[in-house]
Design an enzyme around this catalytic site. Structure first.
Site, PDB file in Angstrom:
ATOM      1  N   ARG A  71      -7.514   2.312  -2.841  1.00 45.77           N
ATOM      2  CA  ARG A  71      -8.403   2.275  -1.675  1.00 45.77           C
ATOM      3  C   ARG A  71      -9.024   3.641  -1.456  1.00 45.77           C
ATOM      4  O   ARG A  71      -8.312   4.655  -1.414  1.00 45.77           O
ATOM      5  CB  ARG A  71      -7.634   1.854  -0.422  1.00 45.77           C
ATOM      6  CG  ARG A  71      -8.566   1.423   0.719  1.00 45.77           C
ATOM      7  CD  ARG A  71      -7.797   0.940   1.928  1.00 45.77           C
ATOM      8  NE  ARG A  71      -8.593   0.002   2.716  1.00 45.77           N
ATOM      9  CZ  ARG A  71      -8.507  -0.155   4.038  1.00 45.77           C
ATOM     10  NH1 ARG A  71      -7.630   0.549   4.735  1.00 45.77           N
ATOM     11  NH2 ARG A  71      -9.260  -1.026   4.675  1.00 45.77           N
ATOM     12  N   TYR A 101      -5.714  10.730   4.450  1.00 50.75           N
ATOM     13  CA  TYR A 101      -4.315  11.001   4.097  1.00 50.75           C
ATOM     14  C   TYR A 101      -4.249  11.867   2.834  1.00 50.75           C
ATOM     15  O   TYR A 101      -5.274  12.337   2.345  1.00 50.75           O
ATOM     16  CB  TYR A 101      -3.545   9.679   4.001  1.00 50.75           C
ATOM     17  CG  TYR A 101      -3.514   8.989   5.343  1.00 50.75           C
ATOM     18  CD1 TYR A 101      -2.854   9.570   6.438  1.00 50.75           C
ATOM     19  CD2 TYR A 101      -4.220   7.807   5.571  1.00 50.75           C
ATOM     20  CE1 TYR A 101      -2.874   8.981   7.695  1.00 50.75           C
ATOM     21  CE2 TYR A 101      -4.242   7.213   6.830  1.00 50.75           C
ATOM     22  CZ  TYR A 101      -3.564   7.811   7.883  1.00 50.75           C
ATOM     23  OH  TYR A 101      -3.588   7.241   9.141  1.00 50.75           O
ATOM     24  N   GLY A 148      -9.796  -7.024   8.357  1.00 51.36           N
ATOM     25  CA  GLY A 148      -8.702  -6.397   9.082  1.00 51.36           C
ATOM     26  C   GLY A 148      -8.436  -7.083  10.406  1.00 51.36           C
ATOM     27  O   GLY A 148      -7.650  -8.027  10.504  1.00 51.36           O
ATOM     28  N   ARG A 149      -9.139  -6.643  11.453  1.00 55.06           N
ATOM     29  CA  ARG A 149      -8.884  -7.185  12.792  1.00 55.06           C
ATOM     30  C   ARG A 149      -8.953  -8.704  12.858  1.00 55.06           C
ATOM     31  O   ARG A 149      -8.131  -9.311  13.568  1.00 55.06           O
ATOM     32  CB  ARG A 149      -9.808  -6.509  13.810  1.00 55.06           C
ATOM     33  CG  ARG A 149      -9.266  -5.137  14.191  1.00 55.06           C
ATOM     34  CD  ARG A 149     -10.276  -4.305  14.943  1.00 55.06           C
ATOM     35  NE  ARG A 149     -11.371  -3.939  14.052  1.00 55.06           N
ATOM     36  CZ  ARG A 149     -12.286  -3.031  14.341  1.00 55.06           C
ATOM     37  NH1 ARG A 149     -12.266  -2.420  15.504  1.00 55.06           N
ATOM     38  NH2 ARG A 149     -13.231  -2.744  13.464  1.00 55.06           N
ATOM     39  N   GLN A 167       0.843  -1.199   0.000  1.00 53.76           N
ATOM     40  CA  GLN A 167       0.000   0.000   0.000  1.00 53.76           C
ATOM     41  C   GLN A 167       0.877   1.248   0.000  1.00 53.76           C
ATOM     42  O   GLN A 167       1.666   1.474   0.926  1.00 53.76           O
ATOM     43  CB  GLN A 167      -0.942   0.004   1.202  1.00 53.76           C
ATOM     44  CG  GLN A 167      -2.064   1.025   0.987  1.00 53.76           C
ATOM     45  CD  GLN A 167      -2.883   1.295   2.220  1.00 53.76           C
ATOM     46  OE1 GLN A 167      -2.348   1.404   3.316  1.00 53.76           O
ATOM     47  NE2 GLN A 167      -4.189   1.419   2.055  1.00 53.76           N
TER      48      GLN A 167
HETATM   49  C1  8OZ Z   1      -4.183   3.082  12.151  1.00 55.47           C
HETATM   50  C2  8OZ Z   1      -3.107   3.751  12.742  1.00 55.47           C
HETATM   51  C3  8OZ Z   1      -2.241   4.450  11.941  1.00 55.47           C
HETATM   52  C4  8OZ Z   1      -2.445   4.507  10.577  1.00 55.47           C
HETATM   53  C5  8OZ Z   1      -5.052   4.004   7.911  1.00 55.47           C
HETATM   54  C6  8OZ Z   1      -2.677   3.856   7.699  1.00 55.47           C
HETATM   55  O1  8OZ Z   1      -6.034   4.205   8.635  1.00 55.47           O
HETATM   56  C7  8OZ Z   1      -3.703   3.909   8.514  1.00 55.47           C
HETATM   57  C8  8OZ Z   1      -3.519   3.855   9.985  1.00 55.47           C
HETATM   58  C9  8OZ Z   1      -4.387   3.140  10.793  1.00 55.47           C
HETATM   59  O2  8OZ Z   1      -5.163   3.909   6.687  1.00 55.47           O
END
Ligand code: 8OZ
Length: 367
Positions: free
Chosen positions: A230, A183, A325-326, A97
């Site tokens: 994503r 992000y 995920g988890r 990623q």
């Molecule tokens: C949890 C903690 C830090 C980063 C994301 C890359 O949410 C993360 C991330 C998740 O996409």
């Protein structure tokens, strides 16, 4: 009938099943270099149809957290190569990623301790994690500076170089462009964080421009069949919001439809939280329709809080892949457990971010 265990061709990748390991940040890469423990962690989970690595920085400027890996130095690429070799030996498939955090960073982590970069100089009401003496500490993100227009071509090039290095040097099967979770690319998309007045702000077309230039550059260098993306249309993660996400994401998906991507990965609702967001309505079926009508043939991957029954329902309704995920944190053999309907180990939240073996490679597989 298609089940979670039916193989599927996804771009250039032939996947053994439709169960995907979602990208999971684990903060176990000191100095941003992948470790031998990470080889074990990913290899334990290689029966997933596809492993998506934890978010991996394309540059130091793209770093926002302590001990997350990168993809821009020789030692980082060498570290990843050992992981991809081991996963391939176990008959797994793995994409990396590609991550630039934008404003979700701290001056401590930036080149020359400078301000993080963003579409606009608007601070996120968000935290990042610094690891001090081995202990994760949550701190406010720093106030960012707005990227200058003439910095953007270099940024696109950085994504492209990371993608090429990922495939050619580090041996990944492909890349996933991280355009979700507040992000950098998501900051550009959404009007709560993008108040630019150049060609990269204002209209939907302008706010989507950087993302589309990045994806085009990546597909130009590694091919659409090795590229996924994503998106998280309505997540509040990273303090992002858009006043009208439906037409924004329909536009993005129509444009992406022309790029022959391997897959589109959608986070439904709040990342790692509620799937329903009453104050942020969105019609996911309409997003998918927009992509298909525009000719998009990539696999449609869904994510967020799925269990087996929900996943099977999603496939029955025409989705192609489900990212977990988890459940994958706590169950290295999740594929087998889903197939055999056996109980799942419970993930321990206290060991998600940072640390070593505990809560990472020590979850038991079935005998
Ligand atoms: C949890 C903690 C830090 C980063 C994301 C890359 O949410 C993360 C991330 C998740 O996409």
């Amino acid at each position: 009938m298609t089940s979670l265990f039916t193989p599927i061709q996804v771009g250039d990748m032939n996947l053994a099943n439709r169960i995907v390991m979602a990208p999971l940040t684990r903060n176990r890469a000191p100095d941003a270099i992948p470790t031998p423990l990470m080889i074990e962690y990913y290899t334990q989970r290689a029966t997933a149809g596809l492993l998506i690595t934890e978010a991996t920085a394309i540059s130091q400027q793209g770093q926002g957290y302590s001990d997350v890996p990168g993809l821009y130095g020789t030692e980082q690429l060498d570290g990843w190569k050992k992981i991809t070799d081991s996963v391939h030996k176990a008959n797994g498939k793995i994409v990396v990623q590609l991550w630039h955090v934008g404003r979700i960073s701290h001056t401590d982590l930036q080149p020359d301790n400078g301000a993080p970069v963003a579409p606009s100089a608007i601070a996120a009401k968000a935290k990042t994690v610094l690891i001090k003496d081995g202990v994760p500490v949550f701190v406010d993100t720093s106030v960012p500076r707005a990227l200058k227009t003439d910095e953007l071509p270099g940024l696109v090039h950085t994504y492209q170089a990371a993608a090429r290095n990922a495939v050619e040097t580090a041996g990944f099967d492909g890349v996933e462009v991280h355009a979700a979770n507040g992000y950098l690319l998501d900051q550009f998309l959404k009007n709560g964080s993008n108040q630019r007045t150049d060609d990269f702000g204002g209209s939907i077309e302008n706010r989507a421009r950087l993302l589309l230039e990045v994806v085009r550059a990546v597909t130009d260098s590694v091919g659409g069949g090795r590229t996924g993306i994503r998106l998280s249309p309505v997540t509040p993660a990273g303090d992002v919001h858009d006043t009208d996400p439906q037409p924004l994401f329909e536009y993005v998906l129509r444009e992406l439809a022309t790029l022959n991507l391997a897959y589109v990965h959608i986070i439904e609702g709040a990342t790692g939280g509620p799937r329903e967001m009453p104050d942020r309505p969105i019609d996911y079926a309409a997003l998918k329709r927009a992509y298909r009508i525009a000719g998009g043939k990539g696999a449609w991957m869904v994510n967020n809080g799925y269990d087996k029954a929900m996943a099977e329902k999603a496939l029955a309704e025409g989705d192609d892949l489900v990212a977990f995920g988890r459940p994958f944190i706590a169950n290295p053999d999740l594929v087998r457990r889903l197939r055999e309907d056996t109980a799942l180990n419970t993930p321990d939240q206290s060991t998600f971010y940072g640390g070593g073996v505990k809560g990472y490679t020590d979850y038991p597989a079935l005998a």
